[in-house]
Design a protein around this motif. Sequence first.
Motif, PDB file in Angstrom:
ATOM      1  N   MET A 310       0.930  -1.116  -0.007  1.00  0.00           N
ATOM      2  CA  MET A 310      -0.162   0.105   0.059  1.00  0.00           C
ATOM      3  C   MET A 310       1.096   1.347  -0.039  1.00  0.00           C
ATOM      4  O   MET A 310       1.686   1.441   0.840  1.00  0.00           O
ATOM      5  CB  MET A 310      -0.992  -0.057   1.295  1.00  0.00           C
ATOM      6  N   GLY A 311       0.507   2.247  -0.816  1.00  0.00           N
ATOM      7  CA  GLY A 311       1.410   3.389  -1.084  1.00  0.00           C
ATOM      8  C   GLY A 311       1.195   4.593   0.187  1.00  0.00           C
ATOM      9  O   GLY A 311       0.455   4.593   0.577  1.00  0.00           O
ATOM     10  N   MET A 312       2.360   5.060   0.476  1.00  0.00           N
ATOM     11  CA  MET A 312       2.454   5.842   1.439  1.00  0.00           C
ATOM     12  C   MET A 312       2.974   7.423   0.971  1.00  0.00           C
ATOM     13  O   MET A 312       3.977   7.388  -0.153  1.00  0.00           O
ATOM     14  CB  MET A 312       3.259   5.851   2.481  1.00  0.00           C
ATOM     15  N   PRO A 313       2.532   8.434   1.018  1.00  0.00           N
ATOM     16  CA  PRO A 313       3.094   9.717   0.388  1.00  0.00           C
ATOM     17  C   PRO A 313       4.151  10.266   1.307  1.00  0.00           C
ATOM     18  O   PRO A 313       4.224  11.141   2.061  1.00  0.00           O
ATOM     19  CB  PRO A 313       1.781  10.797   0.551  1.00  0.00           C
ATOM     20  N   ALA A 332      -1.536   7.346   6.661  1.00  0.00           N
ATOM     21  CA  ALA A 332      -1.607   6.245   5.777  1.00  0.00           C
ATOM     22  C   ALA A 332      -1.165   4.948   6.584  1.00  0.00           C
ATOM     23  O   ALA A 332      -1.962   3.910   6.519  1.00  0.00           O
ATOM     24  CB  ALA A 332      -0.488   6.382   4.768  1.00  0.00           C
ATOM     25  N   VAL A 333      -0.072   5.058   7.318  1.00  0.00           N
ATOM     26  CA  VAL A 333       0.030   3.685   8.272  1.00  0.00           C
ATOM     27  C   VAL A 333      -0.852   3.431   9.100  1.00  0.00           C
ATOM     28  O   VAL A 333      -1.130   2.204   9.147  1.00  0.00           O
ATOM     29  CB  VAL A 333       1.397   4.136   8.977  1.00  0.00           C
ATOM     30  N   ARG A 334      -1.369   4.433   9.738  1.00  0.00           N
ATOM     31  CA  ARG A 334      -2.571   3.765  10.840  1.00  0.00           C
ATOM     32  C   ARG A 334      -3.623   3.405   9.745  1.00  0.00           C
ATOM     33  O   ARG A 334      -4.174   2.291  10.074  1.00  0.00           O
ATOM     34  CB  ARG A 334      -2.834   4.917  11.410  1.00  0.00           C
ATOM     35  N   GLY A 371       5.202   4.177  13.078  1.00  0.00           N
ATOM     36  CA  GLY A 371       4.056   3.680  13.054  1.00  0.00           C
ATOM     37  C   GLY A 371       4.207   2.183  12.334  1.00  0.00           C
ATOM     38  O   GLY A 371       3.262   1.461  12.956  1.00  0.00           O
ATOM     39  N   TRP A 372       5.058   2.020  11.621  1.00  0.00           N
ATOM     40  CA  TRP A 372       4.972   0.660  11.073  1.00  0.00           C
ATOM     41  C   TRP A 372       5.991  -0.208  11.371  1.00  0.00           C
ATOM     42  O   TRP A 372       6.043  -1.610  11.435  1.00  0.00           O
ATOM     43  CB  TRP A 372       4.917   0.953   9.450  1.00  0.00           C
ATOM     44  N   VAL A 373       7.255   0.213  11.501  1.00  0.00           N
ATOM     45  CA  VAL A 373       8.503  -0.640  11.657  1.00  0.00           C
ATOM     46  C   VAL A 373       8.664  -1.159  13.012  1.00  0.00           C
ATOM     47  O   VAL A 373       8.761  -2.410  13.376  1.00  0.00           O
ATOM     48  CB  VAL A 373       9.885   0.148  11.199  1.00  0.00           C
ATOM     49  N   ARG A 374       8.677  -0.092  14.062  1.00  0.00           N
ATOM     50  CA  ARG A 374       8.956  -0.552  15.367  1.00  0.00           C
ATOM     51  C   ARG A 374       9.842  -1.337  15.887  1.00  0.00           C
ATOM     52  O   ARG A 374       9.481  -2.622  16.000  1.00  0.00           O
ATOM     53  CB  ARG A 374       7.435  -0.787  15.950  1.00  0.00           C
TER      54      ARG A 374
END
Length: 374
Positions: A310-313, A332-334, A371-374
Motif C-alpha cells: 500500500m502506497g504512502m505519500p 496512511a500507516v494507521r 508507526g510501521w517498523v517499530r
Amino acid sequence: MNTDSGTGPDPVEPERATTPDAAPEGADAPPEKERKRRGRPWVRRTRRTALAVVLIVLLPVLASQIALRVNYTGDPADGTYTRNKDAIWLGHAWVDGRKKDADVTALVKDLGTTGIRDLYVHSGPLEHDGTLPKSAYPRARWFIDAMHRAAPGIRVQAWLGDVLATEGPDGMRLERPETRAAIVTSTRQILATGYDGVHFDLEPLHSGDDDYLTLLDDLHALTRAQDAQLSIAAHQIDPLPGFHSFWGTVAGHPKWWSQKFFGQVARRVDQIAVMSYDTMQPLESTYGGYVAQQTSLALEVTPESTDLLMGMPFYHENRFGHWNHAETVGAAVRGVRLGLSRTDADRANFGVAAYVDFAATESDWAAYRSGWVR
C-alpha cells in the motif's frame, strides 16, 4: 400570518378580498416586487431544482466522509507491523550519474532501520512505441552492483512507465501488438543489465483493459523464465461499486479500477503496489479511513502468493486531489494497519511502498518507522 397569541385571523377588507383578476376598477395594484415574483414562476422552479441538485450531490459526499471517519476509528491488531517486504520509489538520479558512492552508503544506512526490501529505480521512461533507449540508464549497472555489495538482501527493480493514449491523442497505445512486443523486448534488455525485476507504471490505465492483461501475461512469462520480479503500480479500487464508470462520465478520467479488474491484475504479477495517495480527501481522519478501506478491498482479491503493498505519500504538495495536511504518512500507516487488522491480519506477503525518495523529509521517515517498523 398574525403572530400575536390569542387573536384570530387578520380581518380582510372587502375590497381586497378578491383575487387580482377580479379586483374592482381602481383598486390598488400589487406591489412591484410581488408582481414580478408572481410573473416569474420559472425562478422558483430554478431555485428548487438547484437546491435539489445541491442536496443530491452534498448528502452522499457528507455520508461518505462520515463513513471514512468512522472507518479510521478503533485499534489496529497486535502484530500488524512490517513484514520486511516494503518498497520505495527512487528517482532517476540513481542511474544517470548524479549519485555517487557516498550516496549509496547513506541510502544503505537509512534502509537498515526500515522494512524496505525493494527499490523501484526510475530507469525510463519508455518511448510511446514501447522501446527503451539504453541512454536512459547509463549508470544502472554501477548502482545495482553497489547495492548488491552493500545490502545483499535488497532487490533493485527497474521502474518503467509512460503516458497512455487513453484520454488524449498522444501516448502509448497498448492495443497495438507491436507496442506490447516492444515493451517485452525492452524488459528483456533492461533485465540483462542486472536488475532483479521490473516495475511498471502505465497511466492513465482504465479498468477492464484487456490489452494490459495480455501484456502482463507476456511479461510474466519472461520474468519467470529469468527468475526476476514483475511488479506494477496500481490504481485505487472503486470505493463504491462501479464508481470508476460514474467518475469517468463526470470528469472524463475514471481514476479507479473495479475490484474485479484489480484482482485480475494481481493474479498476473509478483508484486502490486497500490497508489493510495492523491485521494482528494480533506482531512487526516478521512484519508486514513480511505486507506483502510483500500487496504481491505485490495486484500480481498489479491492472491496470498502476490506481494501487496500500500502506497504512502513521501512528498508534499497542495493541489486538487492531494492535500498535504491530510495525506500524511502517519494517517496512511494507521489506515493500512486498520485495514490489515480487519481483513487479513496475518497476511505474510504484505507491506507498504513510499513515494518518493527525493521529496521525503525526516518526519516522513520517522512516522513510517514509529508507526510501521517499530
